[in-house]
Every structure is written in C-alpha cells, then in structure tokens.
Design an enzyme around this catalytic site. Structure first.
Site, short mmCIF file in Angstrom:
data_model
loop_
_atom_site.label_atom_id
_atom_site.label_comp_id
_atom_site.label_asym_id
_atom_site.label_seq_id
_atom_site.Cartn_x
_atom_site.Cartn_y
_atom_site.Cartn_z
N ASP A 236 1.41 13.02 -15.65
CA ASP A 236 1.53 12.78 -13.98
C ASP A 236 -0.50 12.56 -14.08
OD1 ASP A 236 1.06 11.43 -11.60
OD2 ASP A 236 2.49 13.53 -10.62
C1 BGC Z 1 3.93 10.95 -8.91
C2 BGC Z 1 4.56 10.97 -10.00
C3 BGC Z 1 4.53 9.00 -9.86
C4 BGC Z 1 3.18 8.25 -11.09
C5 BGC Z 1 2.94 7.32 -10.79
C6 BGC Z 1 2.23 10.91 -9.64
O1 BGC Z 1 1.36 10.25 -7.81
O2 BGC Z 1 3.42 12.47 -8.91
O3 BGC Z 1 5.62 11.40 -10.08
O4 BGC Z 1 5.58 8.40 -11.61
O5 BGC Z 1 2.26 9.46 -9.29
O6 BGC Z 1 2.90 6.63 -9.96
#
Ligand code: BGC
Length: 812
Positions: A236
C-alpha cells in the site's frame, strides 16, 4: 491448492521473463522494484520493458492524474455492487473497468477491496463488499475475472485485516488463527483460487505483531506457498518501511516513488550481504511476469490478445445501480409510485452524492442527480423540489459557478506554465505538471478566475491543504498566512477538511474575481512529489428551520414525498473511522416532520454503509441507494417509477450503534484485539440475540415469492420457488448452513451459497446451489489445517438470514 496448471502460452511467457531477468544487473533489478513516481515503475529499455502504470480503483479508473479533466466512468460503490449479490454483474463491471484502464494506458487496477465489514464504524466500509467472507469472495472473483479478461491486472487489497482506519499505518490487529482463516483471509483465498489475480496489495497495518509488508508467514507461506499465488505483491502507498524486512517478507514492489526502501537501498543491502540476490530475483521475476501478462515486455505475448466486446459504461452504471438498490420497507405498496404529484426533498437529491471519499475517488464526465433523473422520468409539472436539510458541515471543492485556471510561476514571479482547472482541486502527482513546468522551477501555483454565484448572500470560501496561501475574493485579501495540519498523517493534505477563510457578500448572477495562491512546498513525509491544495466553497446557509418548513409545505401539497437523506465525505471516507451512525445535520428531524405531513413518504438513503434510521417505522417506504455512481439519479427514477424493480439484498446487517455487537476500532497502545473472534456481522447479531433494523440478505422486490421445495445433500441444494405476485421479478435465493446441535464456539449459521432466480407472474423456477466443502469445515488451530466437521446439519433456503423459508436436515 497449488495454482493452475501452466498453459503453453504461460510457459512461453516464463521463458521470456527468465531471459529478461538474466540480462539485468543488480542495480537495474533493485530499481525496477521501486516506484519511479506516484503510479509507475521505471521502463528498462535494455530488456524491452515499458513503464508499468497502476491506478485506483475500485469503481472507476482515475488514471495518473487526480483531476476532473481526466474523467472516468464512476460505477456504484462496492457495497452497492455487493448488494446485487451477482458475481456475473461484478465480472461485467470488471470488463468495463479494463476498457477504461486501456483507454488511459493503465496496466494494473488497484482493486478490488475485499476487507470485511468487521464493524459498521470502519471508514472504508463503503469500499468493501460485505461482512460475509463467502459473498465477498464470490464478488471479488467475478470482478477480478472481468478486469483480467480485458488484459488488465488487479491487486486484491488490502492483504490482510485492514478493516478500519484509526491509526491505520501502525495498528497491530491481534487476530486468532481461526478468525484469520475463516473470515479475513477467506475472500483472498477464494479469489486466488478462482480468479488467479495477477497482483495483491499488502496493507498498512500489522497482524499479530508483524507489519503486513513484512509478513513472511502470511505472504510467502500462506498466500504463495499454500494457495499457489504467482502474482506480484505491491505495498500500500508508503507502507514499506524496511528494506530487508520487506524483501524477506515477500514484498515485490514498494510504492510510490521515487523515495522508497528499495532501489539503491536494496542493491546496497545485497552488496552488504543482508539480502540474498536470489530473493531480489524472485521479486523481479514476478514483476516481469506481470509485465509479460499485460503486454509490456518485448517478446512476450500478453495473456489477452482478443479484447472483450466494448461495454457501454453509462448503461452498465445505471443497470448496476438499480440492481443494487435495496428496498427494506414498503408498506401499502407505496412503491412503485402511483400516478400523481411528487415532492422531492433533500440536498443530496440535487447535489448527488455518488461515491465515497479517499483514494476510491474518480471524476466522472457526467452525473445524473436524483432531481435530474426524476425530472426526466415524471410527467411535466408533477415534480416539486425543496432542499429541506443540508447535511454538509464543511466546504466543498469549488465547482458550480467557478471558472478557474492554474497559473504556475517561478521564484522570480515569471509565469512558466498554465493549465485549465475544471474545479478548485489541484492534485498534481509526480511528473504530471503543466507543460513547461518542473518541480525544480515551480515556486507558486495561483488558481485564478471568476465565480458567478447562483444565490445572493454571504458565501464562504476556504482553503484545503497545508502551507502558505493567499486568498483574495473580489479584490479583498482574506487570508495571507500558513495553514498547518491538525493530524499526523502524511495524507492529511488529501483527506483533511477545508478551512473556511473568507465570507463575502455576493449577488446571484454577478461574477467576482477569485484567486488562491499557494507557495509550493513538497511534503517531506511523502516519498513522491505532489502538489495538492484546493479552493473550497459553501453557499450562504439558510435558516435550518425555514428550510424544513419549506419542505413540509411541498410535501403536504404532493401525493408522495420522496426524501433523500445522505452522509457526506466527512462521514464516510478513507483516512478516518466513523464515531456514530447518525445521519448528519437535521435530516432525522426533516424525515419526521415530512412523514407527519404526508403519509406517503418514501425515504431514499444515500450512504455507502449503515446509518441509523430512527423514523423507519413511521414512513411508508425505505429504499437504500448506497453511493450509486454517476447514473444514480437515472437508476433511482427507473426504480421509483417501477420501470425496474429494486434488485438489491443487504450484503451487511443494518442496525443501531447501540445494538451493533462489534464497535471497537480504536487501538489501545497500538494494539486492536479482534476479541469477538469469529463473531462479526450476522454471526455476531445471532450470537448476542439482538434483532437488527434490517438483517443480512434482506431486500424486497415488486413481486412476491413462495418457496415450494428444498432438496439438499452435502454438496447441493435444489430449491423450487414460485413468483406469486403480479409482475416479473428476480429473487436472490440464499442458502445457509447450521449445525443441528448448536456449538456455542461456532456461529449458528453461515451463508453457504446463493443464486438468482427470475420468473414471470405465476411461474415457478428451480435453482441449484452448490454447497462448498468449506461450509462444513473449520480451521483447526492445533493441526494448522482445515478440518471437516462430520455430523448433522440443517440446510435452509430463504430470503435473508432471518426470513428462512424451507429447511432440510442432512448428514455429512
Ligand atoms: C490506499 C490504497 C490506494 C493507494 C493509492 C492508499 O492510501 O489505502 O487503497 O490504492 O492509497 O491511492
């Protein structure tokens, strides 16, 4: 399970991957595993590898720009998709999203989100499917199959147990092996087994003491070893913290870049003997395999060479929305609407709330509000509208009436570039800057233009973002200072609330100049370069009592009152959890007085996750419309007028917070024990013996069903049912399994299968539901294996977990 047998095409791709891997030196390999910017990996021309592009997900494809001038189809939110109980519809959604991804040059969609609805307070509840792992797994399988059939990869996320947002970067979720296997891992396992995703995203949180980007056991042993997952594992965003821990823990790619724990740091760790080069090779192999699958590695044939037929996104968004709406109450046949006049009430009926907040945000090219949809569907002169109550407690990104552009200047004040700004939000990530501008030369961004108000009165203008800003409206400077964060989250600039900074007395129809200048300061705790801030706005606030009185007037004068109640993006969003389940603002008061004024009051609940409906017994009908996506208003008209029946069933239990069994989402000393163990969702409501407002699986259509017979054995349930109503309909037949002798250590019942049946009036139909072996298994913690529990069971078929129509005893 060990993964699918490789096809000749897989074998050929693997050979290309091996050859490419063999040509890379350590530095190139380490570089490939590190994001080069917010969304991409570096190209490696020496092996014919193009740059891999990723994008959120899950209801559309935002692309590499976070901006309304790069629009994407916006489908209904994941809870809505889940409410269709239709994996085939999820597959079709996936096909559309692959089409959108290809249009935008995206190779991997950062979706689906398959964490569970452990507690209704979870901030990203709207972004997950269900409280039930079986339903979640079935929908996720459909979704991933659809996206990948279009040649685009997925990252099933967030592995694992990212079920709430409080302290999400650091929380250590303490979960028994049994709850992990039977609940939280189960959807991932099902999707890996049935849809073979090309990627997975590891979560921010820890599980049982180890952060998920370093979880050797869950990633290398369970996901890859036991389940045979052969895709890539991306962190993540900013979740990778330690070079050696991450690579040894099975993390292939650290996102975003350019500053990550991989790249140079990883190459150095190999040189220092802290990491085996073979471990880096294994990660690179998986990234190259992904590149080969999506067709960006020279010499490798992509998995999909013939694209699926083109999908009409507008039509599909509308179909999913109406199939997702859950009619939870319909007294005296209040719906569908009879001929007559309709009073439509509610701020969300005009300013539609179509999606939840955070990284799931996309920008559709058009939005059909309920007011638009009903205006088009109802005979002229039969619809009136009143705001009634506005739940918005904060400013929104400046949009309606604003004509803006962004002007970039260097430190000497010279203009170095400009870009159109479709609204007040600036979010430029990585190299996505206006032409001629670089991060080295950019000093200030000025959002400048005019605002033409639609109402006269005191307008509030504000600023979202952190750093030094100057705000002028109509020639007067209202703010010239530094705005500081009030929370220690690197994403606060994205998810934080706008701050009101000016109140200007403006006249409807008379344009004024507005300007917001931001002195660019790249955030230090975020590894990528991002310029983000927004000009925000709120219309003059009218007296709440006056608004309600006006709504009562229009409701009294109409044959039917339709009240839309809604949450806001301060209530449901990534980045924080909810603290209560109440509708914001005066909306409960509004419903009560409208219902008292008009017995034909229909309430439409526009929220992604459960809210309390304290007046629910006092209104004629309640329809849950979730976050219905860009075509939500058109779909709502389809369902209210009866052109289509509402097709949804609850994928999660709806009840009050006081009754909800699992409400702890706040860690103590960094730890959040999942003390309820196996008992979440309906499993918990049944255990504590409380009756929720609306049970799991509940949902009415516009016809009636009689369940006539059920035959079951250990592998199959056959159900005959009849449409005894007056119009064609569709029924979701749900099959639950329970032990004949209840075992208090086990949930009383669990969903074992479901299928949709369609029949015309008077017709009967037989459906077959396959019962998976897993329905009779538990995770044996001592043996560290699944155990089949022989014995006597009851198989029940019905309309919800509470409305069980037929039961058959079986022995397995
Ligand atoms: C989220 C993810 C997301 C990523 C990119 C993170 O803050 O938890 O689900 O894909 O950001 O935007």
């Amino acid at each position: 399970m060990a993964g699918p047998q490789p096809t000749p095409a897989d074998t050929a791709r693997e050979a290309v991957v091996e050859a490419a891997l063999g040509k890379l030196d350590l530095d190139a390999k380490a570089r490939l595993l590190a994001g080069q910017d917010m969304w991409t990996l570096p190209a490696l021309p020496q092996i014919g590898l193009d740059s891999l592009v990723m994008s959120d997900g899950p209801i559309g494809v935002r692309g590499v720009r976070w901006s309304a001038d790069d629009p994407s189809v916006a489908l209904p939110s994941p809870t809505a998709l889940a409410a269709t109980w239709d994996p085939e519809l999820a597959r079709r959604a996936g096909v559309l999203l692959a089409q959108e991804a290809r249009r935008k040059g995206v190779h991997v969609l950062l979706a689906p989100t398959v964490n569970l609805h452990r507690s209704p307070l979870g901030g990203r509840h709207f972004e997950c499917y269900s409280e039930d792992p079986y339903l979640t797994g079935a929908l996720g399988t459909g979704y991933v199959t659809g996206v990948q059939s279009g040649g685009v990869g997925t990252t099933v996320k967030h592995f694992v147990a990212n079920d709430a947002e409080t302290d999400r970067l650091t929380v250590d979720n303490l979960i028994s092996a049994r709850a992990l296997r039977e609940l939280y891992l189960a959807p991932f396992e099902t999707i890996v087994e049935n849809a073979h995703p090309w990627g997975i995203m590891t979560a921010y949180n820890s599980v049982n003491g180890t952060t998920m980007t370093e979880h050797h056991y869950l990633v290398n042993e369970v996901l890859r070893g036991e389940w045979g997952f052969d895709g890539f594992n991306v962190s993540d965003w900013t979740a990778a913290r330690d070079t050696v821990g991450a690579i040894d823990g099975g993390l292939d790619v650290a996102m975003p870049g350019p500053r990550t724990v991989y790249g140079d740091a990883l190459a150095q760790a190999v040189r220092d003997g802290k990491v085996a080069e073979a471990t880096v090779d294994a990660a690179v192999r998986r990234v190259l395999r992904l590149a080969a699958r999506v067709g960006i590695l020279e010499g490798a044939e992509p998995v999909v060479t013939e694209l699926p037929e083109t999908v009409d996104g507008t039509e599909l968004a509308r179909e999913i929305a109406r199939r997702s709406f859950v009619l939870v109450r319909n007294e005296r046949g209040a719906l569908p609407l009879k001929a007559g006049t309709v009073a439509l009430i509610g701020a969300a009926a005009r300013d539609a709330r179509i999606l939840g907040g955070g990284s799931a945000t996309v920008f559709p090219a058009r939005i059909v509000s309920p007011l638009d949809g009903l205006t088009a569907a109802l005979p002229e002169g039969t619809l009136t509208y009143a705001v009634g109550a506005d739940p918005a407690t904060e400013l929104a990104v400046a949009d309606q009436g604003f004509g803006l552009r962004a002007v970039c200047r260097d430190v000497a004040g010279q203009v170095i570039g400009t870009r159109s700004a479709p609204n007040g939000l600036i979010q430029w990530m990585g190299s996505d800057l206006p032409e001629g501008v670089t991060h080295d030369t950019l000093h200030t961004v000025e959002l400048t233009g005019t605002f033409t108000p639609r109402v006269t009165g005191p307008h509030t203008i504000g600023i979202k973002g952190m750093g030094a800003f100057t705000l002028t409206v109509d020639g007067a400077t209202y703010f010239d200072d530094v705005q500081r964060p009030d929370k220690d989250d690197p994403f606060e600039a994205f998810f934080g609330a706008p701050v009101p900074r000016a109140q200007a007395e403006l006249t409807a129809g008379e344009p004024v100049d507005v300007s917001l200048t931001y002195v660019v300061q790249l955030p230090e705790d975020i590894p990528m370069k991002v310029v983000t801030f927004a000009l925000a706005h709120a219309e003059p606030q009218r007296d709440p009592d006056e608004l309600i009185a006006e709504a009562v007037e229009v409701a009294r004068a109409a044959d039917t009152a339709v009240v839309m109640v809604a949450t806001t993006d301060r209530v449901e969003s990534e980045g924080f959890d909810r603290t209560d389940l109440r509708l914001p603002g005066r909306q409960d008061d509004l419903v009560r007085v409208v219902a008292a004024a008009n017995p034909n009051t229909v309430v439409v609940v526009n929220s992604g996750s459960p809210v309390e409906l304290p007046w629910r017994e006092d209104v004629a009908a309640v329809l849950l419309s979730w976050f219905p996506g860009q075509e939500g208003g058109a779909a709502l008209a389809d369902v209210l007028t009866g052109a289509h029946e509402p097709g949804g069933r609850l994928p999660t239990t709806w009840g009050s917070l006081a009754d909800a069994p699992v409400t702890q989402v706040v860690p103590t000393d960094g730890e959040l024990p999942y003390g309820e163990d196996l008992f979440i969702g309906y499993r918990a409501w049944e255990k504590v013996g409380r009756t929720p407002s609306y049970p799991f699986g509940h949902g009415l259509g516009y016809t009636e069903w009689t369940y006539e017979s059920l035959d079951a054995d250990g592998t199959t349930a056959r159900i005959r049912l009849r449409n005894t109503g007056e119009r064609p309909g569709r029924e979701v037949v749900q099959v639950y399994v329970s032990q004949a002798e209840p075992d208090p250590g086990r949930p009383a019942r669990r969903l074992a299968g479901f299928v949709s049946a369609a029949a015309g009036p008077g017709e009967s139909v037989e459906v077959t539901v396959a019962l998976p072996r897993r329905a009779f298994e538990i995770w044996d913690e001592e043996a560290n294996a699944w155990a089949f529990v022989k014995g006597s069971y009851e198989i029940t078929a019905g309309r919800s977990i509470a409305d069980r129509r037929l039961t058959a005893p079986i022995n397995v």
